[in-house]
Every structure is written in structure tokens, then in C-alpha cells.
Enzyme design. Structure first.
Site, PDB file in Angstrom:
ATOM      1  N   GLU A  67       0.812  -1.218   0.000  1.00 51.40           N
ATOM      2  CA  GLU A  67       0.000   0.000   0.000  1.00 51.40           C
ATOM      3  C   GLU A  67       0.849   1.273   0.000  1.00 51.40           C
ATOM      4  O   GLU A  67       0.509   2.244  -0.667  1.00 51.40           O
ATOM      5  CB  GLU A  67      -0.905  -0.019   1.239  1.00 51.40           C
ATOM      6  CG  GLU A  67      -2.121   0.860   1.111  1.00 51.40           C
ATOM      7  CD  GLU A  67      -3.106   0.566   2.232  1.00 51.40           C
ATOM      8  OE1 GLU A  67      -3.668  -0.540   2.262  1.00 51.40           O
ATOM      9  OE2 GLU A  67      -3.294   1.447   3.089  1.00 51.40           O
ATOM     10  N   ASP A  68       1.941   1.264   0.731  1.00 47.57           N
ATOM     11  CA  ASP A  68       2.659   2.522   0.976  1.00 47.57           C
ATOM     12  C   ASP A  68       4.068   2.590   0.399  1.00 47.57           C
ATOM     13  O   ASP A  68       4.753   3.609   0.574  1.00 47.57           O
ATOM     14  CB  ASP A  68       2.733   2.787   2.493  1.00 47.57           C
ATOM     15  CG  ASP A  68       1.360   3.040   3.093  1.00 47.57           C
ATOM     16  OD1 ASP A  68       0.468   3.475   2.347  1.00 47.57           O
ATOM     17  OD2 ASP A  68       1.175   2.793   4.293  1.00 47.57           O
TER      18      ASP A  68
HETATM   19  P1  NDP Z   1      -5.880   9.047   7.013  1.00 45.12           P
HETATM   20  O1  NDP Z   1      -6.159   7.788   6.285  1.00 45.12           O
HETATM   21  O2  NDP Z   1      -5.310  10.168   6.258  1.00 45.12           O
HETATM   22  O3  NDP Z   1      -4.971   8.755   8.297  1.00 45.12           O
HETATM   23  C1  NDP Z   1      -5.175   7.651   9.152  1.00 45.12           C
HETATM   24  C2  NDP Z   1      -4.163   6.587   8.833  1.00 45.12           C
HETATM   25  O4  NDP Z   1      -2.867   7.156   8.944  1.00 45.12           O
HETATM   26  C3  NDP Z   1      -4.165   5.441   9.794  1.00 45.12           C
HETATM   27  O5  NDP Z   1      -5.096   4.466   9.376  1.00 45.12           O
HETATM   28  C4  NDP Z   1      -2.750   4.943   9.704  1.00 45.12           C
HETATM   29  O6  NDP Z   1      -2.741   4.094   8.570  1.00 45.12           O
HETATM   30  C5  NDP Z   1      -1.936   6.191   9.368  1.00 45.12           C
HETATM   31  N1  NDP Z   1      -1.171   6.831  10.454  1.00 45.12           N
HETATM   32  C6  NDP Z   1       0.066   7.360  10.337  1.00 45.12           C
HETATM   33  N2  NDP Z   1       0.464   7.936  11.460  1.00 45.12           N
HETATM   34  C7  NDP Z   1      -0.507   7.749  12.361  1.00 45.12           C
HETATM   35  C8  NDP Z   1      -0.637   8.107  13.731  1.00 45.12           C
HETATM   36  N3  NDP Z   1       0.309   8.781  14.400  1.00 45.12           N
HETATM   37  N4  NDP Z   1      -1.783   7.770  14.366  1.00 45.12           N
HETATM   38  C9  NDP Z   1      -2.736   7.083  13.704  1.00 45.12           C
HETATM   39  N5  NDP Z   1      -2.676   6.728  12.393  1.00 45.12           N
HETATM   40  C10 NDP Z   1      -1.561   7.043  11.724  1.00 45.12           C
HETATM   41  O7  NDP Z   1      -7.077   9.633   7.714  1.00 45.12           O
HETATM   42  P2  NDP Z   1      -8.491   9.057   7.825  1.00 45.12           P
HETATM   43  O8  NDP Z   1      -8.435   7.646   8.241  1.00 45.12           O
HETATM   44  O9  NDP Z   1      -9.209  10.002   8.638  1.00 45.12           O
HETATM   45  O10 NDP Z   1      -8.986   9.026   6.300  1.00 45.12           O
HETATM   46  C11 NDP Z   1      -9.239  10.095   5.517  1.00 45.12           C
HETATM   47  C12 NDP Z   1     -10.727  10.269   5.468  1.00 45.12           C
HETATM   48  O11 NDP Z   1     -11.026  11.287   6.400  1.00 45.12           O
HETATM   49  C13 NDP Z   1     -11.268  10.647   4.160  1.00 45.12           C
HETATM   50  O12 NDP Z   1     -12.314   9.752   3.838  1.00 45.12           O
HETATM   51  C14 NDP Z   1     -11.802  12.076   4.348  1.00 45.12           C
HETATM   52  O13 NDP Z   1     -13.085  12.201   3.765  1.00 45.12           O
HETATM   53  C15 NDP Z   1     -11.890  12.219   5.821  1.00 45.12           C
HETATM   54  N6  NDP Z   1     -11.459  13.494   6.338  1.00 45.12           N
HETATM   55  C16 NDP Z   1     -11.936  13.882   7.538  1.00 45.12           C
HETATM   56  C17 NDP Z   1     -11.568  15.069   8.096  1.00 45.12           C
HETATM   57  C18 NDP Z   1     -12.094  15.439   9.424  1.00 45.12           C
HETATM   58  O14 NDP Z   1     -11.684  16.442   9.995  1.00 45.12           O
HETATM   59  N7  NDP Z   1     -12.980  14.671   9.993  1.00 45.12           N
HETATM   60  C19 NDP Z   1     -10.648  15.994   7.404  1.00 45.12           C
HETATM   61  C20 NDP Z   1     -10.155  15.448   6.166  1.00 45.12           C
HETATM   62  C21 NDP Z   1     -10.560  14.257   5.673  1.00 45.12           C
HETATM   63  P3  NDP Z   1      -1.740   2.860   8.343  1.00 45.12           P
HETATM   64  O15 NDP Z   1      -1.862   1.912   9.442  1.00 45.12           O
HETATM   65  O16 NDP Z   1      -2.172   2.315   7.009  1.00 45.12           O
HETATM   66  O17 NDP Z   1      -0.400   3.511   8.246  1.00 45.12           O
END
Ligand code: NDP
Ligand code: ZN
Length: 179
Positions: A67-68
């Protein structure tokens, strides 16, 4: 033929993941090394879940490589065998889809995952909730943290029945939802 021991295979997976993620950082304010996260999954599985299946532990270490990073499923299959590659592919989102679609599909597909993939998902969500509680992505407001907790619970509710103790640990982390 693969003559590596289980422990040898696990260290090969760790070395491979560390190399692939070498330039990446987590989203916390200190920009922690990315590899801390796959290691945390294996730690949760082995030491909290009592999981000793090398396929699950190696898949956990490798779970974010496709994925990354530039890694392909074929590459994982060549190095680590078909079983490990298939579990990693099961937990890999389709990057051609937008984020909202990917998140909806994780919920919709949770019930189709193999048991091994469910264990990796459980450890991934446990680790991410812990990170959000103690090392959250910089600049995430409270509501965004809460939304993540809610979404993670929907994913986990779709795969229950895989591992009672890891599900209990997930529920315990979920109960600490911020706010
Ligand atoms: P992201 O997917 O951008 O980030 C979460 C993911 O980041 C985790 O699943 C993890 O994935 C990884 N990660 C890396 N560092 C950390 C950390 N320190 N702590 C936790 N996770 C970390 O965010 P969202 O899951 O929120 O997904 C984006 C969605 O959010 C979109 O659907 C968008 O519509 C929505 N959104 C919401 C906002 C809001 O304010 N509510 C603002 C902007 C977007 P892994 O394990 O794969 O590395
Ligand atoms: Zn992850």
C-alpha cells in the site's frame, strides 16, 4: 526451496519492511520512523494475542509495504512465499479508489477476510487507536480522532469471531475514545 527457520523468515521480513519504509515517517508530531508501526503490530499479535503463526507475524510486519511503498504482491510471493503474500494482499487497499471509498470497502469487505488477515487487521486497528490516543497525527482535531475510532469499530465489528482476546483488547482501546 525455502530453508529459513520461522525466526529467520521473520527477521527477513523485518529487514525487508525496514528497507522499504526507510524514507517514510508516521503522522505524529515527532514524525516517528514508519517501521515502528509494523513492529507494533507484530508485538501486539505475539505478546498480547499469543499468536505464533509465522505467516501472520510476517504478514503483519509487511502489511503496509504494497500500500505505501513500491512493493508488489509478486515480489512478496518470491521472497516470502504465497501464503504470506496473500495475507498482505488481503489487507491492502486499492489505491486507485479515493480515500472515502477505500474506507467504506474496508467495512464492507471485513467479513470476507481470512482468519489470518483478520488477525492482522485487529492488530492494525489496535495499534492505530493507541497511536491516536498517545501520538496522534499532528493537527487532527478531536472530531477527526473520534471519526477514526468509529470507523475502526465498524471494520472490527465486521470480522468478529477471529480472536476473542484481541477483540477484547480492541474494545478496551475503543472505550478510551477521546472526548
Ligand atoms: P488518514 O487515512 O489520512 O490517516 C489515518 C491513517 O494514517 C491510519 O489508518 C494509519 O494508517 C496512518 N497513520 C500514520 N500515522 C498515524 C498516527 N500517528 N496515528 C494514527 N494513524 C496514523 O485519515 P483518515 O483515516 O481520517 O482518512 C481520511 C478520510 O477522512 C477521508 O475519507 C476524508 O473524507 C476524511 N477526512 C476527515 C476530516 C475530518 O476532519 N474529519 C478531514 C479530512 C478528511 P496505516 O496503518 O495504514 O499507516
Ligand atoms: Zn497499518
Amino acid at each position: 526451496m525455502n530453508t529459513r527457520t520461522d525466526l529467520g523468515l521473520l527477521f527477513s521480513a523485518l529487514a525487508f519492511a525496514a528497507h522499504k519504509h526507510r524514507a517514510q515517517r508516521r503522522k505524529d508530531k515527532d514524525a516517528s520512523p514508519y517501521i515502528n508501526h509494523p513492529i507494533a503490530l507484530a508485538d501486539v499479535l505475539a505478546n498480547e494475542g499469543g499468536v505464533d503463526d509465522p505467516v501472520v507475524l510476517c504478514a503483519a510486519v509487511l502489511h503496509d509495504t504494497i500500500e505505501d511503498t513500491e512493493t508488489t504482491g509478486e515480489e512478496l510471493q518470491e521472497r516470502f512465499g504465497r501464503e504470506i503474500a496473500e495475507v498482505v494482499m488481503e489487507v491492502t487497499d486499492d489505491k486507485n479508489l479515493d480515500k472515502a471509498e477505500r474506507k467504506a470497502l474496508q467495512v464492507a469487505h471485513a467479513h470476507k477476510l481470512s482468519r489470518r488477515a483478520r488477525l492482522v487487521k485487529l492488530a492494525d486497528k489496535i495499534s492505530n487507536l493507541r497511536d491516536i490516543a498517545s501520538n496522534p497525527p499532528a493537527a487532527w482535531p478531536l472530531e477527526r480522532k473520534q471519526e477514526y475510532y468509529e470507523w475502526a469499530k465498524r471494520v472490527i465489528d465486521g470480522l468478529r469471531g477471529a480472536h476473542a482476546e484481541l477483540e477484547r483488547i480492541f474494545d478496551q482501546e475503543y472505550a478510551r475514545k477521546p472526548g
